[in-house]
Design an enzyme around this catalytic site. Sequence first.
Site, PDB file in Angstrom:
ATOM      1  N   SER A 252       0.851  -1.191   0.000  1.00  0.00           N
ATOM      2  CA  SER A 252       0.000   0.000   0.000  1.00  0.00           C
ATOM      3  C   SER A 252       0.883   1.236   0.000  1.00  0.00           C
ATOM      4  CB  SER A 252      -0.888   0.011   1.247  1.00  0.00           C
ATOM      5  OG  SER A 252      -1.476   1.295   1.386  1.00  0.00           O
TER       6      SER A 252
ATOM      7  N   HIS B 273      -1.548  -1.448  -4.125  1.00  0.00           N
ATOM      8  CA  HIS B 273      -2.768  -0.980  -3.454  1.00  0.00           C
ATOM      9  C   HIS B 273      -2.692   0.546  -3.303  1.00  0.00           C
ATOM     10  CE1 HIS B 273      -6.245  -1.502  -0.729  1.00  0.00           C
ATOM     11  NE2 HIS B 273      -5.690  -0.549   0.009  1.00  0.00           N
TER      12      HIS B 273
ATOM     13  N   ASP C 153      -4.628   3.915  -1.962  1.00  0.00           N
ATOM     14  CA  ASP C 153      -5.661   4.406  -1.049  1.00  0.00           C
ATOM     15  C   ASP C 153      -6.103   5.812  -1.443  1.00  0.00           C
ATOM     16  OD1 ASP C 153      -6.004   2.284   0.880  1.00  0.00           O
ATOM     17  OD2 ASP C 153      -3.931   2.683   1.469  1.00  0.00           O
TER      18      ASP C 153
ATOM     19  N   MET D  88      -8.510   8.868  -0.594  1.00  0.00           N
ATOM     20  CA  MET D  88      -9.288   9.412   0.535  1.00  0.00           C
ATOM     21  C   MET D  88      -9.689  10.847   0.242  1.00  0.00           C
ATOM     22  SD  MET D  88      -7.030   8.075   3.731  1.00  0.00           S
ATOM     23  CE  MET D  88      -6.280   6.441   3.761  1.00  0.00           C
TER      24      MET D  88
ATOM     25  N   HIS E 145      -8.520   1.561  -3.790  1.00  0.00           N
ATOM     26  CA  HIS E 145      -9.425   1.441  -2.643  1.00  0.00           C
ATOM     27  C   HIS E 145     -10.022   2.831  -2.411  1.00  0.00           C
ATOM     28  CE1 HIS E 145      -9.524   0.802   2.049  1.00  0.00           C
ATOM     29  NE2 HIS E 145     -10.723   0.992   1.542  1.00  0.00           N
TER      30      HIS E 145
ATOM     31  N   MET F 287     -12.009   5.450  -0.642  1.00  0.00           N
ATOM     32  CA  MET F 287     -12.613   5.840   0.643  1.00  0.00           C
ATOM     33  C   MET F 287     -13.177   7.238   0.434  1.00  0.00           C
ATOM     34  SD  MET F 287      -9.547   4.312   2.962  1.00  0.00           S
ATOM     35  CE  MET F 287      -8.472   4.176   1.543  1.00  0.00           C
TER      36      MET F 287
ATOM     37  N   MET G 167     -11.735  -4.536   6.085  1.00  0.00           N
ATOM     38  CA  MET G 167     -10.890  -3.559   6.791  1.00  0.00           C
ATOM     39  C   MET G 167     -10.633  -4.089   8.196  1.00  0.00           C
ATOM     40  SD  MET G 167     -10.090  -1.173   4.753  1.00  0.00           S
ATOM     41  CE  MET G 167      -9.105  -0.260   5.953  1.00  0.00           C
TER      42      MET G 167
ATOM     43  N   ASP H 137      -6.969  -5.527   4.901  1.00  0.00           N
ATOM     44  CA  ASP H 137      -6.259  -4.243   4.848  1.00  0.00           C
ATOM     45  C   ASP H 137      -6.249  -3.598   6.229  1.00  0.00           C
ATOM     46  OD1 ASP H 137      -5.203  -1.791   4.117  1.00  0.00           O
ATOM     47  OD2 ASP H 137      -6.889  -1.195   2.852  1.00  0.00           O
TER      48      ASP H 137
END
Length: 222
Positions: free
Chosen positions: A7, A32, A34, A36, A65, A67, A136, A174
């Site tokens: 990640s 991966h 992230d 956000m 991913h 979010m 998660m 994760d």
Amino acid sequence: MVELLPSILSADFAHLEDQVAAAERGGGTVIHVDVMDGHFVPNITLGPPVVKCLRRATSLPLDCHLMIENADEYIPAFADAGANWVSVHYEACRHLHRTLELIAQHGMQPAVVLNPATRVNLIRDVLPMVHHVLVMSVNPGFGGQRFIEFSLDKIRRLVELRHELGLAFRIEVDGGVAHDTVARIVQAGAELLVAGNAVFGAGQPEQDARALLAAARKAANE
Ligand code: DX5
Ligand code: ZN
């Protein structure tokens, strides 16, 4: 077969290409990413422009991913940027079925993510649509948090449901995946292991990825 998904949240963003290459040499097989938005989670990271740069920097699949709120609005931009897998949170999608369809229509692999407090049974009806389920094992927003132990029960429940429904989705975990947790995670049945801090935190991603993957494979008897 277990796979390691480094990640980049914990990587040195000034040297992203080198960091990703090192994690790949260490055995990472999917990157991966992230995303956000500062609304769904209390942190802000990156979006499609960075995914586009990563696409040029590596040939590994990019696992985005999300979010974020209003994921539907951004799915075309992630597809254009070169994302391969896109996961969205059960808790952030008002029309989860529609969002998963939209991801698939844009040629990407759809996945659903569950926060620690969200029960596995809630996503039962959409399981035939997903490439993987992301459990998660910390509350999303930050790297380097402590693994929440009851996530192991959720992984085991997903393994049961997959069998019961005759499906083939993969199980990803994760948050807090590290040397002291990885064996139990793999033994519970997770096969896609996201790790940020354990790969990038000490500044030696190649060695740390290799060691973590070796521990995971050993626990899986591979
Ligand atoms: C947290 C992110 C994770 C994060 C995990 O919201 O979704 O991908 O990078 O970090 P570690 O492996 O440090 O717990
Ligand atoms: Zn993540």
